[in-house]
Design a protein around this motif. Structure first.
Motif, short mmCIF file in Angstrom:
data_model
loop_
_atom_site.label_atom_id
_atom_site.label_comp_id
_atom_site.label_asym_id
_atom_site.label_seq_id
_atom_site.Cartn_x
_atom_site.Cartn_y
_atom_site.Cartn_z
N VAL A 84 0.87 -1.17 0.00
CA VAL A 84 0.00 0.00 0.00
C VAL A 84 0.90 1.22 0.00
N THR A 85 0.85 2.02 -1.07
CA THR A 85 1.68 3.22 -1.12
C THR A 85 0.86 4.41 -0.64
N ALA A 86 1.42 5.16 0.27
CA ALA A 86 0.78 6.38 0.78
C ALA A 86 1.85 7.47 0.79
N LEU A 87 2.14 7.97 -0.40
CA LEU A 87 3.26 8.88 -0.61
C LEU A 87 2.79 10.16 -1.29
N PRO A 88 3.60 11.21 -1.27
CA PRO A 88 3.29 12.38 -2.09
C PRO A 88 3.16 11.97 -3.55
N ARG A 89 2.25 12.61 -4.26
CA ARG A 89 1.95 12.19 -5.63
C ARG A 89 3.16 12.26 -6.56
N VAL A 90 4.10 13.14 -6.26
CA VAL A 90 5.30 13.23 -7.11
C VAL A 90 6.17 11.99 -6.96
N ALA A 91 6.25 11.45 -5.75
CA ALA A 91 7.12 10.30 -5.49
C ALA A 91 6.47 8.97 -5.80
N ASN A 92 5.16 8.94 -5.87
CA ASN A 92 4.44 7.68 -5.96
C ASN A 92 4.73 6.85 -7.22
N PRO A 93 4.74 7.43 -8.43
CA PRO A 93 4.91 6.60 -9.63
C PRO A 93 6.18 5.77 -9.64
N GLU A 94 7.28 6.33 -9.18
CA GLU A 94 8.54 5.60 -9.19
C GLU A 94 8.46 4.36 -8.30
N VAL A 95 7.83 4.52 -7.13
CA VAL A 95 7.73 3.39 -6.20
C VAL A 95 6.78 2.32 -6.75
N VAL A 96 5.67 2.75 -7.32
CA VAL A 96 4.73 1.79 -7.91
C VAL A 96 5.40 1.01 -9.04
N ALA A 137 7.81 -1.54 -7.63
CA ALA A 137 7.10 -2.69 -7.04
C ALA A 137 6.60 -3.64 -8.13
N VAL A 138 6.02 -3.07 -9.17
CA VAL A 138 5.50 -3.91 -10.25
C VAL A 138 6.64 -4.65 -10.95
N ALA A 139 7.77 -3.99 -11.12
CA ALA A 139 8.93 -4.65 -11.74
C ALA A 139 9.37 -5.86 -10.91
N ARG A 140 9.08 -5.81 -9.61
CA ARG A 140 9.42 -6.93 -8.72
C ARG A 140 8.28 -7.93 -8.60
N GLY A 141 7.18 -7.68 -9.34
CA GLY A 141 6.07 -8.61 -9.37
C GLY A 141 5.14 -8.54 -8.19
N VAL A 142 5.11 -7.40 -7.47
CA VAL A 142 4.29 -7.27 -6.27
C VAL A 142 3.05 -6.42 -6.57
N PRO A 143 1.85 -6.91 -6.26
CA PRO A 143 0.64 -6.10 -6.43
C PRO A 143 0.69 -4.85 -5.55
N VAL A 144 0.07 -3.78 -6.04
CA VAL A 144 0.12 -2.49 -5.34
C VAL A 144 -1.28 -1.90 -5.23
N LEU A 145 -1.61 -1.41 -4.04
CA LEU A 145 -2.77 -0.54 -3.82
C LEU A 145 -2.22 0.86 -3.61
N THR A 146 -2.37 1.72 -4.62
CA THR A 146 -1.78 3.05 -4.54
C THR A 146 -2.79 4.08 -4.08
N GLU A 147 -2.35 4.97 -3.21
CA GLU A 147 -3.22 6.05 -2.78
C GLU A 147 -3.51 7.00 -3.94
N THR A 148 -4.50 7.84 -3.75
CA THR A 148 -4.93 8.79 -4.78
C THR A 148 -4.17 10.10 -4.66
N PRO A 149 -3.88 10.76 -5.81
CA PRO A 149 -3.94 10.24 -7.16
C PRO A 149 -2.69 9.42 -7.44
#
Length: 354
Positions: A63-75, A78-90
């Motif tokens: 579950v990512t709960a980060l500033p929107r600027v930082a969020n895409p890189e982390v998501v 995670a996906v590159a490592r094959g892990v499902p993600v629930l990302t906060e909005t937006p």
């Protein structure tokens, strides 16, 4: 199902803390750690990097709960490592960021968005009422309650507009308003301050439209009513009341009624039980006895839905394509208000996603 479905948090601010706190009560979900920039005292193990977290506790999803600027890189990581993600909005800060994120992870099928407003009891009941056909085909939704992508989510789904392009017109006005409460609590400030109201019309075509009306801090400023109107071909819903035509020459007004325990001599304790329309229950609280507020109920519902989806036992709770479309239209509202020009949203790659 055996055992609990585990998740780790990325970030541990106000919103992340809510996910952790609710998970401590849920029977099928557990928070096993948090990735934070600097070590600090947390109620769960903390890790300095996603790699360390995945190696140490192996969560089933993040579950990512980060500033929107930082969020895409982390998501994306995670996906590159094959892990499902629930990302906060937006999920990303702007249209360029949305496009890049979709290019990177849109085809993975691993990303959901924590858009919880449709899961709040009152909104869930309204959506159920509209989808029952009681007001016919929905043609217009007006929302004055919450901001940007949250309001757009309500408008799109109550209209069943999908990923249709929107023609957006918007304007802003400024007027004085007291601001008695913020996220931190009472302000005790007796002086009205300038507050900006954004009004926007959204035309989705085929007779479907939306009205967006939001004033600064309206989500927490109790001096402004929350209003929702859904107009249909055979009637309309206004907040918790419906006018409709159930039979020829018969116009009825019906109410959505919340069964709230704990009042007067009801000694069961303060809690939400059901929301009904006549003899039909539109919504039943899945967490009786926990005394949670509506946002807590919605967030817990989203968390459990994510866990069920990860286990292969449930539908995707809110796909990235929906979260991206919500923010695409919210950005168009801001652009139209900034420029005083009509903005038509583009048809993006995620619009082809079912």
């Amino acid at each position: 199902m055996t055992g609990k479905t585990s998740f780790a948090l990325i970030g541990f601010g106000w919103r992340a803390e809510a996910f952790w706190r609710l998970s401590t009560v849920l029977p099928d979900v557990s928070c096993v750690g948090a990735v934070v920039r600097s070590p600090r005292s947390l109620p769960v193990p903390d890790f300095g990097s996603l790699a360390d977290c995945l190696t140490s506790v192996r969560p089933d999803f993040l579950v990512t709960a980060l500033p929107r600027v930082a969020n895409p890189e982390v998501v994306t990581d995670a996906v590159a490592r094959g892990v499902p993600v629930l990302t906060e909005t937006p999920p990303a800060p702007d249209l360029t960021g949305l496009r890049r994120l979709w290019d990177a992870v849109g085809g993975s099928g691993l990303v959901q968005v924590a858009e919880q407003y449709l899961l709040m009891p009152a909104h869930a009941a309204r959506l159920a009422a509209v989808r029952s056909g009681i007001i016919g085909t929905p043609t217009q939704v007006q929302v004055s309650s919450t901001h940007q992508y949250h309001a757009v989510s309500l408008i799109r789904h109550l209209l069943d507009a999908g990923h249709a392009q929107a023609v957006v017109r918007a304007t802003r006005t400024v007027a004085l308003l007291l601001d008695p409460q913020t996220r931190q609590g009472w302000t005790d400030d007796p002086v009205p301050k300038p507050a900006t109201t954004t009004l926007a019309t959204l035309d989705f075509g085929h007779g479907r439209s939306g009205l967006y009306d939001f004033t600064d801090n309206q989500s927490r400023n109790q001096l402004r009513f929350r209003r929702i109107l859904v107009r249909g071909s055979h009637g309309e819903l206004r907040d918790d009341e419906i006018v409709h035509l159930p039979a020829p020459r018969t116009i009825l007004r019906s109410s959505l009624v919340r069964r709230q325990t704990g009042h007067d001599l009801d000694l069961a304790g303060f809690d939400t039980e059901t929301i009904s329309l006549g003899s039909r229950v539109l919504y039943r609280n899945p967490y009786p006895g926990l005394r949670w507020n509506d946002d807590e109920i919605a967030t817990a519902t989203m968390l459990q839905a994510m866990a069920a989806w990860v286990r292969g036992e449930g539908a995707p709770p809110y796909p990235l394509a929906d979260g991206a479309q919500d923010h695409l239209i919210a950005l168009a509202v801001e652009e139209a208000a900034d420029t005083d020009r009509t903005v038509t949203t583009t048809s993006e790659p995620w619009a082809a996603t079912p």
